[in-house]
Design an enzyme around this catalytic site. Structure first.
Site, PDB file in Angstrom:
ATOM      1  N   ASN A   1       0.859  -1.192   0.000  1.00  0.00           N
ATOM      2  CA  ASN A   1       0.000   0.000   0.000  1.00  0.00           C
ATOM      3  C   ASN A   1       0.894   1.240   0.000  1.00  0.00           C
ATOM      4  OD1 ASN A   1      -1.401   2.271   1.139  1.00  0.00           O
ATOM      5  ND2 ASN A   1      -3.086   0.907   1.666  1.00  0.00           N
TER       6      ASN A   1
ATOM      7  N   ASP B   1      -0.146   4.487  -0.065  1.00  0.00           N
ATOM      8  CA  ASP B   1      -0.854   5.715   0.335  1.00  0.00           C
ATOM      9  C   ASP B   1       0.049   6.716   1.055  1.00  0.00           C
ATOM     10  OD1 ASP B   1      -3.149   4.490  -0.569  1.00  0.00           O
ATOM     11  OD2 ASP B   1      -4.009   4.161   1.421  1.00  0.00           O
ATOM     12  N   HIS B   2       0.928   6.187   1.911  1.00  0.00           N
ATOM     13  CA  HIS B   2       1.664   7.112   2.779  1.00  0.00           C
ATOM     14  C   HIS B   2       2.881   7.736   2.116  1.00  0.00           C
ATOM     15  CE1 HIS B   2      -1.301   6.653   5.714  1.00  0.00           C
ATOM     16  NE2 HIS B   2      -1.183   5.333   5.681  1.00  0.00           N
TER      17      HIS B   2
ATOM     18  N   ARG C   1       3.809  18.767   1.836  1.00  0.00           N
ATOM     19  CA  ARG C   1       4.458  19.946   1.277  1.00  0.00           C
ATOM     20  C   ARG C   1       3.743  20.490   0.031  1.00  0.00           C
ATOM     21  NH1 ARG C   1       9.796  21.368   2.937  1.00  0.00           N
ATOM     22  NH2 ARG C   1       9.571  21.207   5.185  1.00  0.00           N
TER      23      ARG C   1
ATOM     24  N   HIS D   1      -5.598   3.751  -1.849  1.00  0.00           N
ATOM     25  CA  HIS D   1      -6.937   4.133  -1.377  1.00  0.00           C
ATOM     26  C   HIS D   1      -7.212   5.568  -1.794  1.00  0.00           C
ATOM     27  CE1 HIS D   1      -9.757   4.507   2.421  1.00  0.00           C
ATOM     28  NE2 HIS D   1     -10.370   4.803   1.300  1.00  0.00           N
TER      29      HIS D   1
ATOM     30  N   ARG E   1      -9.334   8.304  -1.214  1.00  0.00           N
ATOM     31  CA  ARG E   1     -10.349   8.726  -0.239  1.00  0.00           C
ATOM     32  C   ARG E   1     -11.168   9.864  -0.809  1.00  0.00           C
ATOM     33  NH1 ARG E   1      -8.925   6.659   5.239  1.00  0.00           N
ATOM     34  NH2 ARG E   1     -10.737   7.836   5.931  1.00  0.00           N
TER      35      ARG E   1
ATOM     36  N   ARG F   1      -6.998  12.943   0.786  1.00  0.00           N
ATOM     37  CA  ARG F   1      -5.960  13.390   1.731  1.00  0.00           C
ATOM     38  C   ARG F   1      -4.578  12.833   1.391  1.00  0.00           C
ATOM     39  NH1 ARG F   1      -7.778  10.200   7.163  1.00  0.00           N
ATOM     40  NH2 ARG F   1      -9.720  11.270   6.669  1.00  0.00           N
ATOM     41  N   HIS F   2      -4.537  11.677   0.727  1.00  0.00           N
ATOM     42  CA  HIS F   2      -3.218  11.179   0.283  1.00  0.00           C
ATOM     43  C   HIS F   2      -3.240  10.920  -1.222  1.00  0.00           C
ATOM     44  CE1 HIS F   2      -5.236   7.457   1.416  1.00  0.00           C
ATOM     45  NE2 HIS F   2      -4.972   7.577   2.707  1.00  0.00           N
TER      46      HIS F   2
ATOM     47  N   GLU G   1      -8.668   0.729  -3.512  1.00  0.00           N
ATOM     48  CA  GLU G   1      -9.510   0.812  -2.311  1.00  0.00           C
ATOM     49  C   GLU G   1     -10.406   2.027  -2.398  1.00  0.00           C
ATOM     50  OE1 GLU G   1      -7.908   0.997   1.621  1.00  0.00           O
ATOM     51  OE2 GLU G   1      -6.474  -0.544   1.097  1.00  0.00           O
TER      52      GLU G   1
ATOM     53  N   THR H   1      -7.312   6.694   9.919  1.00  0.00           N
ATOM     54  CA  THR H   1      -7.133   5.593   8.975  1.00  0.00           C
ATOM     55  C   THR H   1      -8.420   4.774   8.990  1.00  0.00           C
ATOM     56  OG1 THR H   1      -5.732   3.700   8.412  1.00  0.00           O
ATOM     57  CG2 THR H   1      -6.041   4.148  10.760  1.00  0.00           C
ATOM     58  N   THR H   2      -8.483   3.723   8.172  1.00  0.00           N
ATOM     59  CA  THR H   2      -9.709   2.924   8.102  1.00  0.00           C
ATOM     60  C   THR H   2      -9.853   2.147   9.405  1.00  0.00           C
ATOM     61  OG1 THR H   2      -9.190   2.724   5.768  1.00  0.00           O
ATOM     62  CG2 THR H   2     -10.998   1.376   6.588  1.00  0.00           C
TER      63      THR H   2
ATOM     64  N   GLU I   1     -11.257  -9.130   2.758  1.00  0.00           N
ATOM     65  CA  GLU I   1      -9.989  -8.800   3.406  1.00  0.00           C
ATOM     66  C   GLU I   1     -10.289  -8.614   4.888  1.00  0.00           C
ATOM     67  OE1 GLU I   1      -7.266  -6.145   1.484  1.00  0.00           O
ATOM     68  OE2 GLU I   1      -6.427  -5.488   3.402  1.00  0.00           O
TER      69      GLU I   1
ATOM     70  N   HIS J   1      -3.875  -4.446   7.530  1.00  0.00           N
ATOM     71  CA  HIS J   1      -4.017  -3.219   8.323  1.00  0.00           C
ATOM     72  C   HIS J   1      -3.151  -3.296   9.576  1.00  0.00           C
ATOM     73  CE1 HIS J   1      -6.022   0.679   8.734  1.00  0.00           C
ATOM     74  NE2 HIS J   1      -5.584   0.558   9.969  1.00  0.00           N
ATOM     75  N   GLY J   2      -2.161  -2.440   9.602  1.00  0.00           N
ATOM     76  CA  GLY J   2      -1.315  -2.314  10.791  1.00  0.00           C
ATOM     77  C   GLY J   2      -0.255  -3.392  10.939  1.00  0.00           C
TER      78      GLY J   2
ATOM     79  N   GLY K   1       1.119  -1.438   4.268  1.00  0.00           N
ATOM     80  CA  GLY K   1       1.564  -0.132   3.810  1.00  0.00           C
ATOM     81  C   GLY K   1       2.362   0.650   4.822  1.00  0.00           C
ATOM     82  N   HIS K   2       1.674   1.185   5.821  1.00  0.00           N
ATOM     83  CA  HIS K   2       2.247   2.191   6.709  1.00  0.00           C
ATOM     84  C   HIS K   2       3.584   1.764   7.294  1.00  0.00           C
ATOM     85  CE1 HIS K   2       2.614   4.471  10.518  1.00  0.00           C
ATOM     86  NE2 HIS K   2       2.214   5.465   9.748  1.00  0.00           N
TER      87      HIS K   2
HETATM   88  N1  PXP Z   1      -5.867  -3.101   3.613  1.00  0.00           N
HETATM   89  C1  PXP Z   1      -6.845  -2.164   3.677  1.00  0.00           C
HETATM   90  C2  PXP Z   1      -8.195  -2.534   3.191  1.00  0.00           C
HETATM   91  C3  PXP Z   1      -6.570  -0.860   4.165  1.00  0.00           C
HETATM   92  O1  PXP Z   1      -7.556   0.053   4.238  1.00  0.00           O
HETATM   93  C4  PXP Z   1      -5.264  -0.551   4.557  1.00  0.00           C
HETATM   94  C5  PXP Z   1      -4.936   0.835   5.017  1.00  0.00           C
HETATM   95  O2  PXP Z   1      -5.227   1.759   4.031  1.00  0.00           O
HETATM   96  C6  PXP Z   1      -4.284  -1.558   4.453  1.00  0.00           C
HETATM   97  C7  PXP Z   1      -4.614  -2.818   3.999  1.00  0.00           C
HETATM   98  C8  PXP Z   1      -2.861  -1.288   4.840  1.00  0.00           C
HETATM   99  O3  PXP Z   1      -2.790  -0.930   6.184  1.00  0.00           O
HETATM  100  P1  PXP Z   1      -1.431  -0.376   6.744  1.00  0.00           P
HETATM  101  O4  PXP Z   1      -1.100   0.859   5.970  1.00  0.00           O
HETATM  102  O5  PXP Z   1      -1.745  -0.104   8.175  1.00  0.00           O
HETATM  103  O6  PXP Z   1      -0.401  -1.453   6.557  1.00  0.00           O
END
Ligand code: PXP
Length: 248
Positions: free
Chosen positions: A11, A13-14, A22, A47, A49, A53-54, A74, A104-105, A155, A198-199, A220-221
């Site tokens: 992922n 996104d970040h 910036r 994702h 959104r 935002r990202h 997403e 976050t979600t 998921e 997630h996480g 991702g994060h």
């Molecule tokens: N899967 C889904 C459906 C998510 O919404 C996210 C966060 O956007 C992730 C995976 C990845 O989560 P993380 O960035 O915390 O690893």
């Protein structure tokens, strides 16, 4: 049950979060996605959104142009997002809940209460050839509803498990893990493909990777953060190594 190859979706996104802090063009999420692809990622998740935002619309255009691996798009179940998905026809569309005020979600999608709406919402996406994935908690009601509406994939939201681990609440962590284990098996028995995410971190990935029904992790994060210290490619390779080590 025999192990299938476990796919790793990155992922990005970040990368966009840092760019948008910036307001310029760098760092470029599409460049990170290409690097992840070269590092062996099996897919890219982004994702879009509602508040942008990202990830922004131009990022989705760039990812669709640049990637040879599948894009997991997403999005919330809104008319605007459905139109964007139907224009791009990504490999997969993952329907997530979205609240403006959340960082976050935070939780899984409420499928059971929205069954009719969601069934109609995902039908054109499926007809367009997208694999439809529903991001849900490890909850029997939600999984059965996801199956009834015609989703091909669920998921599982690993956030509660990861949070409990980070807080040192190991009883809750283990209970969350057990729920995910049982619900992965249930979803698989219904014919749903099972993903999770997630996480997840280097510390939490292996017990989830060990569920034989889970065939994709989306992370991702943590990886984007770790890339600051060791670079994106080594950060991905370490996650891959940890996943492979428990996959037999
Ligand atoms: N899967 C889904 C459906 C998510 O919404 C996210 C966060 O956007 C992730 C995976 C990845 O989560 P993380 O960035 O915390 O690893």
């Amino acid at each position: 049950m025999a192990f299938e190859k476990l796919r790793l979706g990155i992922n990005i996104d970040h990368v966009a979060t840092v760019r948008n802090a910036r307001g310029g063009d760098t760092p470029d999420p599409a460049r990170a996605a290409i690097l992840a692809q070269e590092a062996g990622a099996d897919g890219i998740t982004a994702h879009l959104r509602e508040d942008r935002r990202h990830i922004g619309d131009a990022d989705i255009d760039a990812l669709m142009d640049a990637l040879t691996i599948p894009l997991n798009f997403e999005m919330a179940a809104t008319g605007e997002m459905q139109k964007i998905a139907l224009r791009h026809k990504p490999h997969a569309v993952c329907i997530v809940p979205e609240k403006r005020e959340e960082r976050t979600t935070e939780g899984g999608l409420e499928v059971a209460r929205e069954e009719n709406h969601l069934a109609h919402f995902i039908a054109p996406l499926r007809e367009a050839g997208c694999r439809v994935s529903i991001f849900i908690a490890a909850d029997q009601r939600q999984i059965e509803a996801a199956h009834r509406i015609g989703a091909q994939v669920i998921e599982l939201h690993t956030g509660a498990y990861c949070d409990a681990h980070a807080e040192g609440d190991f009883a809750t962590r283990d209970a969350e893990l057990e729920k995910m284990r049982e619900m992965s098996a249930l979803a698989h028995s219904l014919g749903l493909e099972v993903h999770a995410g997630h996480g997840l971190t280097y510390d939490t990935v292996q017990p989830v990777a060990a569920f034989p029904e889970v065939i994709e992790l989306n992370i991702g994060h943590f990886i984007i953060g770790e890339a600051i210290f060791r670079g994106l490619t080594p950060a991905i390779h370490e996650m891959r190594r940890l996943m492979d080590a428990v996959r037999g």
